[in-house]
Scaffold this motif. Sequence first.
Motif, PDB file in Angstrom:
ATOM      1  N   UNK A  23       0.826  -1.210   0.000  1.00  0.00           N
ATOM      2  CA  UNK A  23       0.000   0.000   0.000  1.00  0.00           C
ATOM      3  C   UNK A  23       0.859   1.258   0.000  1.00  0.00           C
ATOM      4  N   UNK A  24       1.755   1.378  -0.959  1.00  0.00           N
ATOM      5  CA  UNK A  24       2.524   2.606  -1.092  1.00  0.00           C
ATOM      6  C   UNK A  24       2.169   3.232  -2.418  1.00  0.00           C
ATOM      7  N   UNK A  25       1.147   4.029  -2.401  1.00  0.00           N
ATOM      8  CA  UNK A  25       0.444   4.521  -3.577  1.00  0.00           C
ATOM      9  C   UNK A  25       0.778   5.968  -3.890  1.00  0.00           C
ATOM     10  N   UNK A  26       1.622   6.608  -3.062  1.00  0.00           N
ATOM     11  CA  UNK A  26       1.857   8.028  -3.240  1.00  0.00           C
ATOM     12  C   UNK A  26       2.751   8.241  -4.443  1.00  0.00           C
ATOM     13  N   UNK A  27       2.187   8.838  -5.482  1.00  0.00           N
ATOM     14  CA  UNK A  27       2.971   9.139  -6.676  1.00  0.00           C
ATOM     15  C   UNK A  27       3.927  10.294  -6.397  1.00  0.00           C
ATOM     16  N   UNK A  28       5.172  10.118  -6.834  1.00  0.00           N
ATOM     17  CA  UNK A  28       6.157  11.203  -6.822  1.00  0.00           C
ATOM     18  C   UNK A  28       6.355  11.626  -8.261  1.00  0.00           C
ATOM     19  N   UNK A  29       6.104  12.900  -8.527  1.00  0.00           N
ATOM     20  CA  UNK A  29       6.129  13.410  -9.895  1.00  0.00           C
ATOM     21  C   UNK A  29       7.396  14.205 -10.182  1.00  0.00           C
ATOM     22  N   UNK A  30       7.749  14.236 -11.466  1.00  0.00           N
ATOM     23  CA  UNK A  30       8.702  15.231 -11.947  1.00  0.00           C
ATOM     24  C   UNK A  30       7.981  16.548 -12.172  1.00  0.00           C
ATOM     25  N   UNK A  31       8.739  17.563 -12.546  1.00  0.00           N
ATOM     26  CA  UNK A  31       8.153  18.893 -12.708  1.00  0.00           C
ATOM     27  C   UNK A  31       7.378  19.057 -14.002  1.00  0.00           C
ATOM     28  N   UNK A  32       7.483  18.079 -14.876  1.00  0.00           N
ATOM     29  CA  UNK A  32       6.736  18.145 -16.117  1.00  0.00           C
ATOM     30  C   UNK A  32       7.540  18.712 -17.273  1.00  0.00           C
ATOM     31  N   UNK A  33       7.184  18.299 -18.484  1.00  0.00           N
ATOM     32  CA  UNK A  33       7.763  18.839 -19.712  1.00  0.00           C
ATOM     33  C   UNK A  33       6.621  19.317 -20.595  1.00  0.00           C
ATOM     34  N   UNK A  34       6.657  20.572 -20.949  1.00  0.00           N
ATOM     35  CA  UNK A  34       5.631  21.141 -21.821  1.00  0.00           C
ATOM     36  C   UNK A  34       6.054  20.937 -23.266  1.00  0.00           C
ATOM     37  N   UNK A  35       5.205  20.294 -24.037  1.00  0.00           N
ATOM     38  CA  UNK A  35       5.498  20.018 -25.440  1.00  0.00           C
ATOM     39  C   UNK A  35       4.693  20.941 -26.338  1.00  0.00           C
ATOM     40  N   UNK A  36       5.390  21.666 -27.185  1.00  0.00           N
ATOM     41  CA  UNK A  36       4.765  22.482 -28.216  1.00  0.00           C
ATOM     42  C   UNK A  36       5.024  21.821 -29.550  1.00  0.00           C
ATOM     43  N   UNK A  37       3.994  21.751 -30.391  1.00  0.00           N
ATOM     44  CA  UNK A  37       4.126  21.133 -31.709  1.00  0.00           C
ATOM     45  C   UNK A  37       3.876  22.195 -32.773  1.00  0.00           C
ATOM     46  N   UNK A  38       4.874  22.421 -33.588  1.00  0.00           N
ATOM     47  CA  UNK A  38       4.751  23.383 -34.692  1.00  0.00           C
ATOM     48  C   UNK A  38       4.183  22.702 -35.931  1.00  0.00           C
ATOM     49  N   UNK A  39       3.326  23.418 -36.663  1.00  0.00           N
ATOM     50  CA  UNK A  39       2.738  22.803 -37.872  1.00  0.00           C
ATOM     51  C   UNK A  39       3.780  22.602 -38.963  1.00  0.00           C
TER      52      UNK A  39
END
Lengths: 116, 116
Positions: free
Chosen positions: B100-116
């Motif tokens: 029962x060790x359910x606590x997610x540890x997250x990274x700070x995230x990566x924002x992805x931009x997609x150019x046309x």
Amino acid sequence: EAGVTQFPSHSVIEKGQTVTLRCDPISGHDNLYWYRRVMGKEIKFLLHFVKESKQDESGMPNNRFLAERTGGTYSTLKVQPAELEDSGVYFCASSYGTGLSTDTQYFGPGTRLTVL
Amino acid sequence: AQSVTQPDIHITVSEGASLELRCNYSYGATPYLFWYVQSPGQGLQLLLKYFSGDTLVQGIKGFEAEFKRSQSSFNLRKPSVHWSDAAEYFCAVVPGSGGSNYKLTFGKGTLLTVNP
């Protein structure tokens, strides 16, 4: 099947005021989690409910935060009184299993709280 | 304490180009590993997860990730990016000891931009 819903999507309040955030988990999910993302930081665990019982509230920052889950359905997170550092995005998640690390947590869209 | 590092805060790619998002973790044992994506106005959606076995895991939306124990990494890849992949991506871990060790540890995230 409806996903995890959160209300409101955005709340702007003055320092010292009270705010209550609501989370409706996926129907049938006994486990409900609250997480918070302060700007520029990681998403961090706040607490975990199993049905109506608080299983783990080790991530709650201080006693200005009060979480409840009456009847084991929806949950509320009250901040009273709000401080500037409480600003951030509050996420709710739910899972079906018995609260194990292998259970998939389904997240809501979050509530963005801004304290002025 | 365990931690997750996503070294790239923001990545921009052209539509049709390949993508790799990096994730490194720091933990004493092999954790369980997850990638989540958050599109604007949506909740965090699970893309894929790794518990054990084959180190190359396939997820939804054409994504895959490879677990490399020697590098403590779990990088996310997609061979051809679509404009709809523009979102923020989060790597997360829980201890892999089960239970029962359910606590997610997250990274700070990566924002992805997609150019046309």
